[in-house]
Design a protein around this motif. Structure first.
Motif, PDB file in Angstrom:
ATOM      1  N   PHE A  57       1.045  -1.609  -0.167  1.00 49.39           N
ATOM      2  CA  PHE A  57      -0.021  -0.368   0.220  1.00 49.39           C
ATOM      3  C   PHE A  57       1.156   1.352  -0.781  1.00 49.39           C
ATOM      4  N   ARG A  58       2.213   1.327   0.700  1.00 49.54           N
ATOM      5  CA  ARG A  58       2.424   2.118   0.660  1.00 49.54           C
ATOM      6  C   ARG A  58       3.458   2.125  -0.455  1.00 49.54           C
ATOM      7  N   ASN A  59       4.051   1.443  -1.455  1.00 52.58           N
ATOM      8  CA  ASN A  59       4.445   1.805  -2.379  1.00 52.58           C
ATOM      9  C   ASN A  59       3.263   2.748  -3.013  1.00 52.58           C
ATOM     10  N   SER A  60       1.671   1.740  -3.376  1.00 52.65           N
ATOM     11  CA  SER A  60       0.649   2.770  -4.838  1.00 52.65           C
ATOM     12  C   SER A  60       0.956   4.074  -4.283  1.00 52.65           C
ATOM     13  N   LEU A  61       1.344   4.094  -2.605  1.00 49.34           N
ATOM     14  CA  LEU A  61       0.490   5.921  -2.576  1.00 49.34           C
ATOM     15  C   LEU A  61       1.733   6.501  -3.054  1.00 49.34           C
ATOM     16  N   LYS A  62       2.574   5.420  -2.292  1.00 46.49           N
ATOM     17  CA  LYS A  62       4.249   7.195  -2.862  1.00 46.49           C
ATOM     18  C   LYS A  62       3.933   7.162  -4.579  1.00 46.49           C
ATOM     19  N   ALA A  63       3.869   6.202  -4.510  1.00 43.50           N
ATOM     20  CA  ALA A  63       3.807   6.355  -6.990  1.00 43.50           C
ATOM     21  C   ALA A  63       3.092   7.530  -7.046  1.00 43.50           C
ATOM     22  N   ILE A  64       1.690   6.604  -6.050  1.00 44.15           N
ATOM     23  CA  ILE A  64       0.554   8.557  -6.733  1.00 44.15           C
ATOM     24  C   ILE A  64       0.752   9.361  -6.357  1.00 44.15           C
ATOM     25  N   ASN A  65       1.275   9.800  -5.014  1.00 49.69           N
ATOM     26  CA  ASN A  65       1.514  10.813  -4.117  1.00 49.69           C
ATOM     27  C   ASN A  65       2.882  11.422  -5.438  1.00 49.69           C
ATOM     28  N   ASP A  66       3.653  11.348  -5.755  1.00 46.48           N
ATOM     29  CA  ASP A  66       4.455  12.094  -5.712  1.00 46.48           C
ATOM     30  C   ASP A  66       4.482  11.858  -7.757  1.00 46.48           C
ATOM     31  N   SER A  67       3.912  11.912  -8.338  1.00 48.07           N
ATOM     32  CA  SER A  67       3.905  11.899  -9.814  1.00 48.07           C
ATOM     33  C   SER A  67       2.483  12.605 -10.400  1.00 48.07           C
ATOM     34  N   GLY A  68       1.403  12.511  -8.751  1.00 44.21           N
ATOM     35  CA  GLY A  68       0.473  13.483  -9.431  1.00 44.21           C
ATOM     36  C   GLY A  68      -0.678  12.892 -10.197  1.00 44.21           C
ATOM     37  N   ALA A  69      -0.372  11.350 -10.783  1.00 44.06           N
ATOM     38  CA  ALA A  69      -1.500  11.008 -11.355  1.00 44.06           C
ATOM     39  C   ALA A  69      -1.782   9.786 -10.716  1.00 44.06           C
TER      40      ALA A  69
ATOM     41  N   VAL B 222      11.941  -5.575 -10.273  1.00 42.33           N
ATOM     42  CA  VAL B 222      11.317  -5.069  -9.427  1.00 42.33           C
ATOM     43  C   VAL B 222      11.823  -5.758  -7.469  1.00 42.33           C
ATOM     44  N   PHE B 223      11.631  -7.213  -7.922  1.00 40.37           N
ATOM     45  CA  PHE B 223      11.990  -7.507  -6.484  1.00 40.37           C
ATOM     46  C   PHE B 223      13.532  -8.030  -5.933  1.00 40.37           C
ATOM     47  N   GLU B 224      14.374  -7.445  -6.695  1.00 40.01           N
ATOM     48  CA  GLU B 224      15.832  -7.192  -7.112  1.00 40.01           C
ATOM     49  C   GLU B 224      16.582  -6.209  -5.919  1.00 40.01           C
ATOM     50  N   PRO B 225      17.021  -6.469  -4.397  1.00 43.53           N
ATOM     51  CA  PRO B 225      16.931  -5.945  -3.483  1.00 43.53           C
ATOM     52  C   PRO B 225      17.774  -4.906  -3.634  1.00 43.53           C
ATOM     53  N   PHE B 226      18.165  -3.871  -3.384  1.00 45.92           N
ATOM     54  CA  PHE B 226      18.602  -2.338  -3.725  1.00 45.92           C
ATOM     55  C   PHE B 226      18.294  -1.438  -5.148  1.00 45.92           C
ATOM     56  N   GLN B 227      17.078  -2.572  -5.453  1.00 48.05           N
ATOM     57  CA  GLN B 227      16.245  -1.651  -6.118  1.00 48.05           C
ATOM     58  C   GLN B 227      15.616  -0.273  -6.352  1.00 48.05           C
ATOM     59  N   ALA B 228      15.332   0.477  -6.403  1.00 49.98           N
ATOM     60  CA  ALA B 228      13.930   1.346  -6.080  1.00 49.98           C
ATOM     61  C   ALA B 228      14.499   2.550  -7.060  1.00 49.98           C
ATOM     62  N   ALA B 229      12.838   2.978  -7.135  1.00 48.58           N
ATOM     63  CA  ALA B 229      12.431   3.680  -8.506  1.00 48.58           C
ATOM     64  C   ALA B 229      12.737   5.299  -7.405  1.00 48.58           C
ATOM     65  N   SER B 230      12.937   5.152  -6.473  1.00 50.58           N
ATOM     66  CA  SER B 230      12.655   6.361  -5.393  1.00 50.58           C
ATOM     67  C   SER B 230      13.895   6.540  -4.900  1.00 50.58           C
ATOM     68  N   PRO B 231      14.625   7.754  -4.830  1.00 55.36           N
ATOM     69  CA  PRO B 231      15.841   7.761  -3.871  1.00 55.36           C
ATOM     70  C   PRO B 231      15.795   7.729  -2.354  1.00 55.36           C
ATOM     71  N   SER B 232      14.971   7.769  -2.036  1.00 57.39           N
ATOM     72  CA  SER B 232      14.642   7.829  -0.557  1.00 57.39           C
ATOM     73  C   SER B 232      13.870   6.129   0.031  1.00 57.39           C
ATOM     74  N   SER B 233      13.849   5.225  -0.788  1.00 63.78           N
ATOM     75  CA  SER B 233      13.695   3.689  -1.065  1.00 63.78           C
ATOM     76  C   SER B 233      14.593   3.087  -0.508  1.00 63.78           C
ATOM     77  N   THR B 234      15.187   2.173   0.232  1.00 61.44           N
ATOM     78  CA  THR B 234      16.277   1.101   0.718  1.00 61.44           C
ATOM     79  C   THR B 234      16.227   0.181  -1.059  1.00 61.44           C
ATOM     80  N   GLY B 235      14.984  -0.490  -1.446  1.00 63.91           N
ATOM     81  CA  GLY B 235      15.069  -0.978  -2.569  1.00 63.91           C
ATOM     82  C   GLY B 235      14.609  -2.330  -1.702  1.00 63.91           C
ATOM     83  N   LEU B 236      14.689  -2.512  -0.860  1.00 63.04           N
ATOM     84  CA  LEU B 236      14.831  -3.888  -0.170  1.00 63.04           C
ATOM     85  C   LEU B 236      12.552  -4.605   0.301  1.00 63.04           C
ATOM     86  N   GLY B 237      11.914  -3.683   0.168  1.00 63.65           N
ATOM     87  CA  GLY B 237      10.775  -3.863   0.553  1.00 63.65           C
ATOM     88  C   GLY B 237      10.166  -4.757  -0.306  1.00 63.65           C
ATOM     89  N   LEU B 238      10.229  -4.854  -1.589  1.00 68.24           N
ATOM     90  CA  LEU B 238       9.438  -5.908  -2.052  1.00 68.24           C
ATOM     91  C   LEU B 238       9.910  -6.965  -2.497  1.00 68.24           C
TER      92      LEU B 238
END
Length: 420
Positions: free
Chosen positions: A325-337, A370-386
């Motif tokens: 849910f956090r990923n979806s909300l952040k993507a929507i919020n950051d993009s404005g779409a 998407v599921f690789e560690p340390f890969q993230a579209a957002s610079p504020s993310s660790t890329g470990l969540g998914l």
């Protein structure tokens, strides 16, 4: 068979065993602790050449990432030094390529024998590097042993020794074959270990760089806070609202860094599941409520009422839905779409739970890991969540996929779990 003949045979076997042990000891001493590939191979060819009293030793390896299907001379001693990095064969090409393809070993005792060697009616010897290899420009080849370097049934390359010292013997013996095979077995393992060490070292460097980058992005927030604090300090009467906002920014940044550090520290540790009967729909409902989407964004639930209790780690799945849910909300919020997140559960005919979380945000870039560690579209993310969500699903015997071509047009994460 007479007792004397039996005793003689035992003595010969004992001598061979001792010699093999000596060879093993010498090659192991040369390789111990050696992980740098070029130094490792140089140690091997020099030790093998000395052990077998040969004039030349060479190792050809296939570099599957850079040149698949090609074996290249990666190390050479004696007259082979000049061909390192130059001599190349397609697997199956010429004599060396045939050894790699067939997995057979050869003890060739004369040049005539090598030049006359045919496979399925075709001569395999080409001698295309003779002019480069030999100082006179004319081949001085006399004899050789060639065998594949193998580990776990996989051929890594080919190892060859050439030209037995004429003061010792006219050609390589069957004992020499055994010694080289012993060396090759140890070398194949050492090469595999060195390659693994290189891969791990490369991954650790990449991880360290990405972790540093992510933390650095968070720390830059303090620079802005420092400037704003300085400006506020110049005022005769500091503004309480501004100070409150600065306090919140400090707290948010600090919590972000702590969260990152927790993720870095916990990722990779063995996942210990605490399974208990739980209602999957209840977990989804609770986390959808806790997500508290901002005004204008909704989380819609399409939950299968036929789902009953199943044995899962409910707390960890709660954390997984928080992440989704956090990923979806952040993507929507950051993009404005986008303005909608839909979560679905379904009982399949295979008696498993199918879960889908999708949104109408900007979606996932093509080929993004998407599921690789340390890969993230957002610079504020660790890329470990998914990556952690994937680990959790697989620990429950399930599988997870991502799709950017979903009904809502945004990102879509689906996973399926067996009901237990």
């Amino acid at each position: 068979m007479s007792n004397m003949k039996i005793d003689n045979e035992k003595e010969v076997n004992r001598g061979l065993s001792e010699e093999v042990n000596r060879v093993l000891s010498e090659i192991a001493s040369a390789l111990v602790g050696q992980f740098e590939m070029s130094m490792l191979l140089d140690q091997v060819v020099n030790t093998a050449m000395r052990t077998l009293n040969a004039e030349v030793c060479s190792i050809f390896l296939e570099e599957k990432e850079n040149e698949p299907g090609i074996i290249t001379m990666m190390a050479g001693s004696g007259f082979a030094k000049t061909l390192v990095g130059i001599a190349k064969y397609k697997i199956g090409e010429a004599f060396t390529g045939y050894v790699a393809q067939s997995g057979k070993r050869f003890n060739i005792r004369t040049r005539h024998e090598l030049e006359s060697l045919t496979i399925e009616g075709n001569k395999v010897w080409e001698g295309k590097h003779d002019k480069s290899q030999w100082p006179t420009g004319v081949s001085q080849f006399r004899n050789l042993i060639a065998l594949p370097l193998k580990i776990k049934g996989q051929t890594l390359g080919v190892m060859k020794v050439e030209n037995k010292d004429e003061k010792i013997a006219d050609y390589f013996s069957e004992d020499d074959e055994r010694y080289l095979e012993t060396i090759a077995n140890v070398v194949a393992l050492a090469i595999e270990n060195a390659r693994l060490h290189e891969r791990v070292a490369k991954q650790l460097k990449a991880i360290a760089a990405k972790a540093s980058h992510r933390i650095g992005n968070q720390l830059t927030n303090y620079d802005g806070i420092e400037l704003d604090l300085y400006d506020e300090a110049q005022r005769l009467v500091p503004d309480k609202t501004t100070l409150k906002q600065l306090s919140e920014r400090i707290g948010s940044t600090t919590r972000g860094i702590k969260s990152m550090m927790d993720e870095f520290q916990n990722y990779g540790k063995p996942m210990k599941l605490i399974r208990a009967p739980a209602l999957f729909n209840k977990i989804v409902e609770d986390e959808a409520w806790l997500a508290k989407p901002p005004q204008g964004v909704t989380i819609e639930k399409d939950l299968d009422p036929t789902l009953t209790y199943t044995s899962i780690d409910a707390m960890r799945f709660g954390e997984a839905f928080k992440e989704l849910f956090r990923n979806s909300l952040k993507a929507i919020n950051d993009s404005g779409a986008g303005s909608k997140i839909v979560v679905r559960t379904k009982l399949t005919v295979e008696n498993s739970i199918l879960v889908t979380v999708e949104d109408d945000g900007p979606g996932i870039p093509d080929d993004f890991p998407v599921f690789e560690p340390f890969q993230a579209a957002s610079p504020s993310s660790t890329g470990l969540g998914l990556a952690t969500v994937k680990e959790l699903v697989e620990a429950h015997g399930g599988r997870i996929t991502s799709d950017s071509d979903c009904a809502l047009g945004g990102a879509c994460i689906s996973f399926e779990l067996p009901i237990t």
